[in-house]
Motif scaffolding. Structure first.
Motif, PDB file in Angstrom:
ATOM      1  N   VAL A 188      -0.264   6.546   5.730  1.00 31.53           N
ATOM      2  CA  VAL A 188       0.680   6.153   6.771  1.00 31.53           C
ATOM      3  C   VAL A 188       2.114   6.256   6.243  1.00 31.53           C
ATOM      4  CG1 VAL A 188      -1.000   4.667   7.894  1.00 31.53           C
ATOM      5  CG2 VAL A 188       0.491   3.707   6.149  1.00 31.53           C
ATOM      6  N   PRO A 189       3.084   6.519   7.128  1.00 25.84           N
ATOM      7  CA  PRO A 189       4.467   6.719   6.671  1.00 25.84           C
ATOM      8  C   PRO A 189       5.044   5.549   5.896  1.00 25.84           C
ATOM      9  CG  PRO A 189       4.217   7.485   8.928  1.00 25.84           C
ATOM     10  CD  PRO A 189       2.930   6.803   8.555  1.00 25.84           C
ATOM     11  N   ASN A 190       4.564   4.334   6.159  1.00 24.52           N
ATOM     12  CA  ASN A 190       5.147   3.154   5.534  1.00 24.52           C
ATOM     13  C   ASN A 190       4.538   2.814   4.175  1.00 24.52           C
ATOM     14  OD1 ASN A 190       7.164   1.144   5.831  1.00 24.52           O
ATOM     15  ND2 ASN A 190       5.614  -0.385   6.308  1.00 24.52           N
ATOM     16  N   LEU A 191       3.536   3.581   3.734  1.00 25.05           N
ATOM     17  CA  LEU A 191       2.829   3.202   2.518  1.00 25.05           C
ATOM     18  C   LEU A 191       3.755   3.138   1.305  1.00 25.05           C
ATOM     19  CD1 LEU A 191       0.252   2.456   1.038  1.00 25.05           C
ATOM     20  CD2 LEU A 191      -0.274   4.901   0.824  1.00 25.05           C
ATOM     21  N   GLY A 192       4.656   4.103   1.176  1.00 24.32           N
ATOM     22  CA  GLY A 192       5.568   4.087   0.035  1.00 24.32           C
ATOM     23  C   GLY A 192       6.393   2.816  -0.023  1.00 24.32           C
ATOM     24  N   ASN A 193       6.882   2.344   1.130  1.00 20.47           N
ATOM     25  CA  ASN A 193       7.640   1.093   1.171  1.00 20.47           C
ATOM     26  C   ASN A 193       6.780  -0.099   0.800  1.00 20.47           C
ATOM     27  OD1 ASN A 193      10.271   1.884   1.808  1.00 20.47           O
ATOM     28  ND2 ASN A 193       9.785   2.080   3.976  1.00 20.47           N
ATOM     29  N   ILE A 194       5.543  -0.098   1.264  1.00 22.89           N
ATOM     30  CA  ILE A 194       4.628  -1.202   0.936  1.00 22.89           C
ATOM     31  C   ILE A 194       4.443  -1.295  -0.570  1.00 22.89           C
ATOM     32  CG2 ILE A 194       2.267  -2.060   1.192  1.00 22.89           C
ATOM     33  CD1 ILE A 194       3.901  -2.293   3.731  1.00 22.89           C
ATOM     34  N   LEU A 195       4.225  -0.170  -1.221  1.00 21.75           N
ATOM     35  CA  LEU A 195       3.936  -0.161  -2.644  1.00 21.75           C
ATOM     36  C   LEU A 195       5.156  -0.530  -3.491  1.00 21.75           C
ATOM     37  CD1 LEU A 195       1.783   3.110  -2.845  1.00 21.75           C
ATOM     38  CD2 LEU A 195       0.998   0.754  -2.579  1.00 21.75           C
ATOM     39  N   LYS A 196       6.352  -0.171  -3.032  1.00 24.81           N
ATOM     40  CA  LYS A 196       7.557  -0.381  -3.840  1.00 24.81           C
ATOM     41  C   LYS A 196       8.289  -1.681  -3.511  1.00 24.81           C
ATOM     42  CE  LYS A 196       8.486   4.593  -4.307  1.00 24.81           C
ATOM     43  NZ  LYS A 196       9.419   5.695  -3.935  1.00 24.81           N
ATOM     44  N   ASN A 197       8.312  -2.061  -2.246  1.00 19.64           N
ATOM     45  CA  ASN A 197       9.253  -3.093  -1.808  1.00 19.64           C
ATOM     46  C   ASN A 197       8.628  -4.340  -1.200  1.00 19.64           C
ATOM     47  OD1 ASN A 197      11.536  -1.325  -2.380  1.00 19.64           O
ATOM     48  ND2 ASN A 197      10.937  -0.193  -0.554  1.00 19.64           N
ATOM     49  N   TRP A 198       7.331  -4.326  -0.962  1.00 28.60           N
ATOM     50  CA  TRP A 198       6.735  -5.400  -0.160  1.00 28.60           C
ATOM     51  C   TRP A 198       6.884  -6.775  -0.804  1.00 28.60           C
ATOM     52  CZ3 TRP A 198       5.807  -4.896   4.737  1.00 28.60           C
ATOM     53  CH2 TRP A 198       5.050  -5.848   5.402  1.00 28.60           C
TER      54      TRP A 198
END
Length: 371
Positions: free
Chosen positions: A44-54
């Motif tokens: 999903v497009p948001n996966l990178g944000n989840i892994l780095k910033n969540w």
């Protein structure tokens, strides 16, 4: 069938760090679970944000304990069933809904599954500290060759839905559940903000299938907007936010009195004014629902909403039962999943897939991993 003892899985060991391909034991099934051989997993497009910033953005909503296997949208075939699984059998082609719930709280017993006090996205993140118990129960997810899943999470895929197409069900289901919540149906009109994105195209497909007479959509990229309109040229009208005309004026010019349903798919960085223009596009008695998570304090005109009997709601994810509706719609030819462009990667290239998804062709690209 004879199962291997070991499998490959991609695990993250530190926040923001790369996935590492490792060899793990193939998990054993518990009585109410199944073992799935994963064939495709959506990125999903948001996966990178989840892994780095969540952990910085939402520390109260935990990631699975590290090292962890991620992967939100798996499809594959069942290879083993638990002793208390009676409906499902080895060989069934399935989508695994990552929504996990406890089954015992008041919300679960009332059928409000996505309101469960333990509700958790398997292979993604949880909604409260209660999710840590769910992560312990289900530590396997879509970025592995095999995963266990509760039988309540399964959606049976028809033969005309490929594993790659089924791996798009997460964001498609988010749109479908939202349309169900606002009673989308035959004879109604629909406005979609962010119509060319991953969520927006799902709202288009299921809005059409559910009987929308006319769909209006806003986005910026004119080429993508034309591709969206081509899905159903006589039922879809689109406008670019780069046009001089305000979106609500555009909608009113076409409809006269506004739309029945407004679905906002704009993400956290979107302008509030675009959302507010959508609210102003509602007719009397109209309903709005947000699924894009636009951020910040949005100044909604509550007095107008009261006077015009309008509503605004939020919707998150979907149930396996709703997922089965979606599969059945595809089987019946009501929804064409063939519009998506499959961009596939082997498990060993999972990091490249996560970083490369920002180059997707709007919502038409479907990024998947083949474990």
């Amino acid at each position: 069938m004879s199962l291997p003892k070991k499998m490959k899985a991609a695990r993250m060991h530190e926040i923001g760090g790369p996935m590492r391909i490792e060899e793990l034991d193939v998990p054993s099934v518990r009585p109410n679970d199944v073992l799935v051989r994963v064939r495709s997993c959506g990125i999903v497009p948001n996966l990178g944000n989840i892994l780095k910033n969540w952990t910085t953005w939402f520390p109260e909503r935990p990631l699975p304990p590290l090292p962890a296997i991620f992967g939100l949208d798996p499809t594959g075939e069942i290879v083993e069933v638990g002793s208390q699984v009676h409906v499902w059998k080895a060989g069934d082609r399935v989508y695994v809904n990552p929504g996990r719930y406890c089954g015992g709280c008041r919300a679960c017993r009332s059928g409000e599954l996505t309101s469960c006090s333990h509700y958790t996205f398997n292979g993604y993140f949880g909604f409260s500290q209660n999710s840590l118990a769910i992560f312990r129960d289900y530590p396997y997810a879509g970025l592995s060759e095999y995963m266990t899943a509760p039988q309540y999470s399964l959606v049976k895929l028809p033969d005309n839905v490929t594993f790659d197409q089924g791996a798009r069900f997460g964001y498609l289901g988010t749109a479908y559940a939202a349309l169900r919540k606002v009673d989308m149906g035959v004879g109604k009109t629909l406005l979609i903000n962010g119509i060319s994105g991953t969520l927006g195209i799902g709202a288009v497909l299921y809005g059409l299938a559910m009987g929308a007479t006319k769909i209006y959509g806003t986005a910026r990229n004119r080429a993508l907007l034309e591709r969206v309109k081509a899905i159903a040229p006589s039922r879809i009208e689109v406008m670019s936010l780069d046009d001089a005309e305000a979106p609500d004026i555009w909608v009113m010019r076409h409809t006269g009195d506004g739309v029945d349903v407004f679905v906002d798919c704009l993400g956290p960085g979107a302008l509030h004014e675009t959302f507010l223009a959508g609210m102003r596009s509602l007719k009397r008695g109209g309903a709005a629902v947000n699924i894009g998570a636009i951020a910040g304090g949005v100044p909604v005109d509550l007095h107008t909403m009261m006077d015009l009997r309008q509503s605004l709601d939020g919707s998150v994810w979907f149930t396996a039962g709703q997922g089965q509706d979606m599969a059945d719609m595809s089987e019946a030819g009501l929804v064409d999943l063939g519009i998506f462009e499959q961009v596939d990667f082997p498990l060993e290239q999972v990091n490249e897939a996560i970083s490369g998804i920002e180059n997707r062709n709007g919502g038409f690209s479907n990024y998947v991993i083949h474990p």
